[in-house]
Design an enzyme around this catalytic site. Sequence first.
Site: not given
Lengths: 684, 684
Positions: B264, B324, B395, B424, B537-538
């Site tokens: 991303k 993940q 998460d 979370e 986050k990015y």
Amino acid sequence: MATPSSKRPAPTDLIPNEEDRQRAVIDAVLPAVDAGRFAVKAIAGEPMRIQANCFTDGHDVLRVMLLWRPEAQATMQEVEMALDSNDEWFASFTPEAPGRYFYSVAAWVDHFESWRHELTRRVDEEDIRIAALVGADLIDDAAKRAKATDQTELMAWARQLRQSGGEAQALKALALDEARAAVARRHPDRQLATQFPIELPLVADRERARFSTWYELFPRSTSSEPGQHGSFKDVEQRLPYVAEMGFDVLYFPPIHPIGREKRKGRNNALTTEPGDVGSPWAIGALEGGHKDVLPELGTMEDFRSLVSKAKDLGLEIALDIAFQCAPDHPEVKAHPEWFRWRPDGTVQYAENPPKKYQDIYPFNFETYDWRALWQELKSVFDHWIAQGVTIFRVDNPHTKAFPFWEWAITAIKREHPEVLFLAEAFTRPKVMHRLAKLGYSQSYTYFTWRHTKQELTEYFTELSQGPGKDYFRPNVWPNTPDILSEHLHAGGRPIFALRLVLAATLSSSYGLYGPAYELLDNVPRSNGSEEYLNSEKYQLRHWGDWDVARPDSLAQFIAKVNAIRRANPALQSNDSLRFFSTDNDQLIAYSKQTDKQTADGDNLILSIVNLDPHNPQSGWVTLDAEALKLSPTSHYEVHDLLSDQRFTWQGLRNFVILDPRQTPAHVFRLRKRVQDERHFDNFA
Amino acid sequence: MATPSSKRPAPTDLIPNEEDRQRAVIDAVLPAVDAGRFAVKAIAGEPMRIQANCFTDGHDVLRVMLLWRPEAQATMQEVEMALDSNDEWFASFTPEAPGRYFYSVAAWVDHFESWRHELTRRVDEEDIRIAALVGADLIDDAAKRAKATDQTELMAWARQLRQSGGEAQALKALALDEARAAVARRHPDRQLATQFPIELPLVADRERARFSTWYELFPRSTSSEPGQHGSFKDVEQRLPYVAEMGFDVLYFPPIHPIGREKRKGRNNALTTEPGDVGSPWAIGALEGGHKDVLPELGTMEDFRSLVSKAKDLGLEIALDIAFQCAPDHPEVKAHPEWFRWRPDGTVQYAENPPKKYQDIYPFNFETYDWRALWQELKSVFDHWIAQGVTIFRVDNPHTKAFPFWEWAITAIKREHPEVLFLAEAFTRPKVMHRLAKLGYSQSYTYFTWRHTKQELTEYFTELSQGPGKDYFRPNVWPNTPDILSEHLHAGGRPIFALRLVLAATLSSSYGLYGPAYELLDNVPRSNGSEEYLNSEKYQLRHWGDWDVARPDSLAQFIAKVNAIRRANPALQSNDSLRFFSTDNDQLIAYSKQTDKQTADGDNLILSIVNLDPHNPQSGWVTLDAEALKLSPTSHYEVHDLLSDQRFTWQGLRNFVILDPRQTPAHVFRLRKRVQDERHFDNFA
């Protein structure tokens, strides 16, 4: 079945169990009493709504099945459950006949449904093409589980999804075809289905467990001749009187031979006068014990005849079972090992402090010979069931070993699921609840001592909405031979009338002890005592000529109230009870309603009772729009079923005035007008 | 042990079970989560109060024992329970060390105690003489179970009772002798003892599970050089800053190599620009996976050094575990069988609607190779535990198979009972509760979206008093990297200050995401969005020179609030939370108190917060006399721990005014004056 506690409290190794692969979670199944330790109560023929809280990880779609079976069947029947909201799923099943049932829930992540659900929100053409291929595989899997035409149809569908090279929207429509989905749904992949680890028990009773109207009398006081000992034949003469008042259960104190040793005299005296008849609860004498009839009352054949004649008039005979013995009960000699003998060769008489029962020996439930004792006690029920009795009122069950009741009631109901048991336990709340859990069909309550608006509101809210609602069925009594509660001593006819209306409209099961009640007997043995003066517990009473009602008798009034109960299903259960505020503490207002249709629509009863037996009381009653599905502006008819008067009310706040010299209460049937129906729908 | 459902749901014959002879009833043992299916949570070293609802038939006296054991011990320890009222018995045990424990209850009808109890109310001389003989037999029985001096003493006592031909009152005194009764009590007859059929599990955690203060930061944004990728070494430089603010947990988003495929760009763009660092939650690349460290952050040794240095400052490092994979995670190639491949050879990326994670593949927990997958995932925790990590924030646990968590957490805590897990899961209530039941030590909450007095009161009452109180430990966050809740967008520094005070005083565990929080970052990606603009986050963020606080930084205020939390045990748990009425909807008032003694007495904190960040608000606060054990007329000191101001208040109703430009709240310590002590006792 696996059990809550055995499910991995302490893993013994690091290998997950096979069942850990099951992704569907069944977090709770309701109703349940103590996680399935005890049975939920239901009524045969009425649907039972079951809730399951189910979900899975992520966003896959579940299918959830309610499983249920009668005790005698090994395999479960299935009903698909539907998601309401908040992960709560619902379905119903109907236990058709009285008996014991089990229910549970199975759930699984359904990849076919998940695929359909996900596809509905796909818009990208390439996504749709991939999804069609994924679906074709799932449908092929379903086809492998199917047979015959279903199989052929599914295979064809999968083929079409794979071969269609055409337009994405047409492909999506083909994939979402509802008729073909219905076929696939018949063949789900349940390999990884989760099963709730407990089969929850349920006891279905016949309707009388929910709705019953009891009349208690002493058979020995039914003679038409003063001073004569009444008999079953005399009781037969009184049956029409009781039936016409609208009762459906006629209950007798013990009918067995009465001990002569330590016999109590009149008014609980420790010594007798000649002719004293003793207490029917001092069971057993030369003539026999718990399976015998006091000769003065008649023969066993007379009793069966009475049961049969009562039945013809819609009355069931309920017997009082009191597991205790007069000192001269035949079993005291035959089975001394069933009693606890003291070093001086005596047995400590029974007590229920502050009450002393000098004329009674208790059984020793811990005796080394306990199994024989228990079998004998159970056989007392069996004996009377064989004579046609189907309802038992059990005397002081909380002074007998609790496990006995669970064993005995479960065993008896297994052979005779129609039999009902009423627990006469006026004791601490947890004890009363335990008896209900153990199997008692109905329970006496604290109603006798609840008088104020606040007391009644709190207590009946607890009874109808509290945790006991799944297993504790109240039976409320304004009086009993043991309890002439103090507030009945003064207040005359009005207090008897208002307590009757409260009992009859607050609780779907109630009872009274007559003819003391309808003939307004309010004389205590001493000031402030709950004991009746000249109580029938210790002597014969002559109640005059019952049939020709005294002008002040409540018989006609009771008949009217009971007729209202019969005609209005709202009054035949307790779940829907709701209280409303009034601006006068002497006025209590509450409603019951039902979804059941009567001949003229659904049934909604609003009762407003004046708690003051001495003075007229008036005030404003504020109804709850949501509870009654009333619009705040609607007009509706209130029909007083006691007075047959009709009023038109508007909105939620209305004025009432009640004069105890005329009537203690309004028992309104509320009818919503047709033009307002749309309003109610909005509120529904 | 027997199980709720196996206890006679369907008797197969008419013979009572051996255990039916047990007359003591244990109706309930509390606390219990789903009847023992899941563990109750407790804190090591703190007494755990257990309730048992016990009674028996009739009027015999029970003895009730609390049984408990650590998981590793086979035999139960016993603590005698005491009857409070309403058939409720209580006792406590203290799980000394973190770990899993089991508890249950045994009860029996004690004939010796029953005899003594009955004897106390005997007055008749003959009764007393018989009772003495009965007692002598019971004492002889006890002597048979005893040894040595106890046996001798009991035999002598029984002999005296039998031989004493004397005066009844002296005999009664001898029979009721307390010292000898104590000897007999040591040798009860437990042959017919009832054992509660379930061993209820309990997990004892260390204190941090109950009381913790979390600070979240992105290690990659800690460089002192703008545009430079931060490293563990840079984080080390920031540790004093975090520690001085009073935090005890420092939590990092994932620190692993970040995927390059589908990476991303800034602000969640689907394409990257050169230099874009991607999302830390897109785990795995050429450099490694969940057990590896992003090379830019440093080495594993650097990480261990950081953990150690943090520990020296009282900070535990918490890691984010996100199960993940980026498409280029090494395991995607090594274990393709752990993913769900579609017919076109792709994997559907992860989604948590409406969020899409195009850079992430989910694991297939149903894979045929599931056991290997689960072992591998569990080993990720083991790996980081070996590096010194003892707290994990997990998460989106609700998008992974629920049984995995129960298996993994139970197994990990068995070896490492000190390890804590924070779930979370911002999702539906039953799902969040299930995760807590499965073993999560703490859980995120809806606090972020609860703003009004009514919302906060209802939610925190539910959290502290509802059924979850036995297993669901809330951890509340005014912001997270995912949630810049809308009410923070406007309101400036005051809204940040007031939300901080609410979090810190309503919940014994809270956390915030900094330095975004203390530096008042309130710019959303778009109007009404909960996403931060230029979210870390990015991308890297440069927060300027953190250490020299900006004049508007909340760092000093946070430090003061956290110091108050550390000094006041009342704020370190949630059980005692009570709300009080105020006559202004913008003022919320609540207290917490503890029985624990601090250096200067017991601890009672009253917080009053102005929920309006824009305007001064004033009003009357009405305290609850019973909850606070205050007399309506007493004088007491309220000491504002934020401002250090002291006031004398009188009675229950007092006036407050709070100007958000100065302070968002009073955090009062309430001190009762010595002269009023007697009043409080009366209220206690």
